[in-house]
Design a protein around this motif. Structure first.
Motif, short mmCIF file in Angstrom:
data_model
loop_
_atom_site.label_atom_id
_atom_site.label_comp_id
_atom_site.label_asym_id
_atom_site.label_seq_id
_atom_site.Cartn_x
_atom_site.Cartn_y
_atom_site.Cartn_z
N ILE A 181 31.91 92.09 11.44
CA ILE A 181 31.61 92.04 10.14
C ILE A 181 30.09 91.81 9.93
N GLN A 182 29.24 92.78 9.48
CA GLN A 182 27.71 92.73 9.21
C GLN A 182 27.46 92.75 7.69
N GLU A 183 26.51 91.82 7.35
CA GLU A 183 26.21 91.80 5.95
C GLU A 183 24.90 91.73 5.80
N TYR A 184 24.25 92.63 4.80
CA TYR A 184 22.94 92.61 4.42
C TYR A 184 22.84 92.13 2.91
N MET A 185 21.81 91.33 2.76
CA MET A 185 21.68 90.61 1.41
C MET A 185 20.59 91.25 0.59
N PHE A 186 20.71 91.76 -0.31
CA PHE A 186 19.84 92.59 -1.12
C PHE A 186 19.04 91.48 -2.29
N MET A 187 19.87 90.52 -2.53
CA MET A 187 19.38 89.58 -3.43
C MET A 187 20.38 88.20 -3.25
N ASP A 188 19.57 87.18 -3.38
CA ASP A 188 20.14 85.83 -3.13
C ASP A 188 19.36 84.83 -3.84
N ASN A 189 20.08 84.47 -4.89
CA ASN A 189 19.32 83.27 -6.01
C ASN A 189 19.94 82.21 -5.68
N GLY A 190 20.82 81.93 -4.73
CA GLY A 190 21.42 80.55 -4.52
C GLY A 190 22.26 80.03 -5.75
N GLU A 191 21.79 79.02 -6.23
CA GLU A 191 22.46 78.38 -7.33
C GLU A 191 21.88 78.65 -8.75
N GLU A 192 20.97 79.63 -8.61
CA GLU A 192 20.45 79.93 -9.97
C GLU A 192 20.49 81.37 -10.39
N PRO A 193 21.76 81.73 -10.59
CA PRO A 193 22.12 83.16 -11.07
C PRO A 193 21.31 83.76 -12.13
N ILE A 194 21.08 85.05 -12.16
CA ILE A 194 20.42 85.71 -13.12
C ILE A 194 21.11 86.63 -13.84
N SER A 195 20.59 87.12 -14.92
CA SER A 195 21.39 88.07 -15.82
C SER A 195 21.34 89.51 -15.26
N LYS A 196 22.32 90.18 -15.18
CA LYS A 196 22.43 91.49 -14.92
C LYS A 196 21.79 92.50 -15.61
N GLU A 197 20.92 92.13 -16.76
CA GLU A 197 20.23 92.68 -17.53
C GLU A 197 18.50 92.56 -17.14
N GLU A 198 18.32 91.61 -16.22
CA GLU A 198 17.16 91.35 -15.71
C GLU A 198 16.63 92.47 -14.78
N GLU A 199 15.30 92.79 -14.64
CA GLU A 199 14.72 93.79 -13.70
C GLU A 199 15.16 93.95 -12.40
N ASP A 200 14.93 92.24 -11.98
CA ASP A 200 15.27 91.89 -10.50
C ASP A 200 16.57 92.32 -10.13
N TYR A 201 17.65 92.10 -10.96
CA TYR A 201 18.92 92.71 -10.60
C TYR A 201 19.06 94.31 -10.46
N LYS A 202 18.70 94.63 -11.60
CA LYS A 202 18.82 96.14 -11.50
C LYS A 202 18.12 96.94 -10.44
N GLU A 203 16.92 96.43 -9.97
CA GLU A 203 16.15 96.92 -8.78
C GLU A 203 16.81 96.92 -7.63
N ALA A 204 17.53 95.50 -7.32
CA ALA A 204 18.43 95.33 -6.28
C ALA A 204 19.49 95.87 -6.19
N MET A 205 20.21 96.03 -7.19
CA MET A 205 21.37 97.16 -7.41
C MET A 205 21.18 98.36 -7.15
N GLU A 206 19.88 99.05 -7.79
CA GLU A 206 19.48 100.29 -7.28
C GLU A 206 19.42 100.56 -5.91
N LEU A 207 18.77 99.82 -5.20
CA LEU A 207 18.50 99.78 -3.71
C LEU A 207 19.89 99.74 -2.92
N CYS A 208 20.78 98.78 -3.38
CA CYS A 208 21.90 98.36 -2.60
C CYS A 208 22.95 99.77 -2.86
#
Length: 224
Positions: free
Chosen positions: A172-199
């Motif tokens: 089982i291999q895993e590659y993390m595109f975003m890891d904010n630990g205990e500080e979740p961000i909104s799915k409306e934020e650009e950081d999430y959108k960019e990470a999801m687009e790349l993922c």
């Protein structure tokens, strides 16, 4: 630690200078306190600057080492600790990772035909997957557990690709595109959108690889 000691000792002298009324000792204590605070502050700023410069140099060195791996496509984490690479000339998927910048780089090479499954994960929840259907079962979970699901949560901490590969020590291999630990961000934020687009782009690439080699394994009947 010495810097903090200098600053605290300087503050003590400044308080003493303010409390003492003797004309000779008052300015002397004030000058000593001011000097100690200045020395401590300068030393602290200098050490922080050197540490920041060292971090930049180590990050650049890590990035150069990873980019030196033969590849045709690559995505690299912001901290230069992890990378996912494709070498289309050798038909190889490459995981490059290190725990910290001062540790050795670990490289895992997986032939395209040894990739059996890939899934997008959000906070340990399987969103969508592509599987080589010539393989029975799944190491990621049962089919009804990882079908595409609708997530009601509007925040997220982690976004990754999880793969099943033919690698005995780490199947089982895993590659993390975003890891904010205990500080979740909104799915409306650009950081999430960019990470999801790349993922999603890498999910599509690996899905194509899986399906391509699935088709190659299908037996062909030759009509006489």
């Amino acid at each position: 630690m010495k810097n903090i000691f200098f600053i605290l000792l300087g503050i003590v002298y400044l308080f003493l200078a303010n409390a003492i009324e003797l004309a000779i000792i008052k300015p002397l204590f004030f000058l000593i306190g001011l000097a100690l605070v200045s020395i401590g502050s300068i030393r602290y700023i200098k050490e922080r600057y050197i540490a920041a410069q060292t971090l930049v140099q180590m990050t650049e060195a890590s990035e150069e080492e990873i980019m030196a791996i033969p590849h045709t496509q690559c995505t690299l984490s912001n901290d230069a600790l992890n990378a996912l690479l494709l070498n289309e000339q050798t038909n190889t998927l490459i995981f490059a990772r290190r725990e910290s910048l001062d540790e050795e780089l670990t490289i895992i090479e997986i032939p395209f035909n040894k990739i059996y499954e890939v899934a997008i994960m959000e906070d340990e929840e399987f969103m969508i997957r592509t599987k080589n259907h010539l393989m029975s079962g799944s190491l990621l979970g049962e089919a009804d557990e990882i079908e595409e699901v609708e997530v009601e949560e509007d925040t997220i901490s982690q976004l990754s690709l999880k793969l099943v590969v033919d690698h005995l020590s780490e199947p089982i291999q895993e590659y993390m595109f975003m890891d904010n630990g205990e500080e979740p961000i909104s799915k409306e934020e650009e950081d999430y959108k960019e990470a999801m687009e790349l993922c999603e782009k890498w999910f599509q690439k690996i899905s194509v690889i899986i399906k391509r080699h699935e088709l190659e394994r299908i037996p062909i009947n030759h009509w006489q």
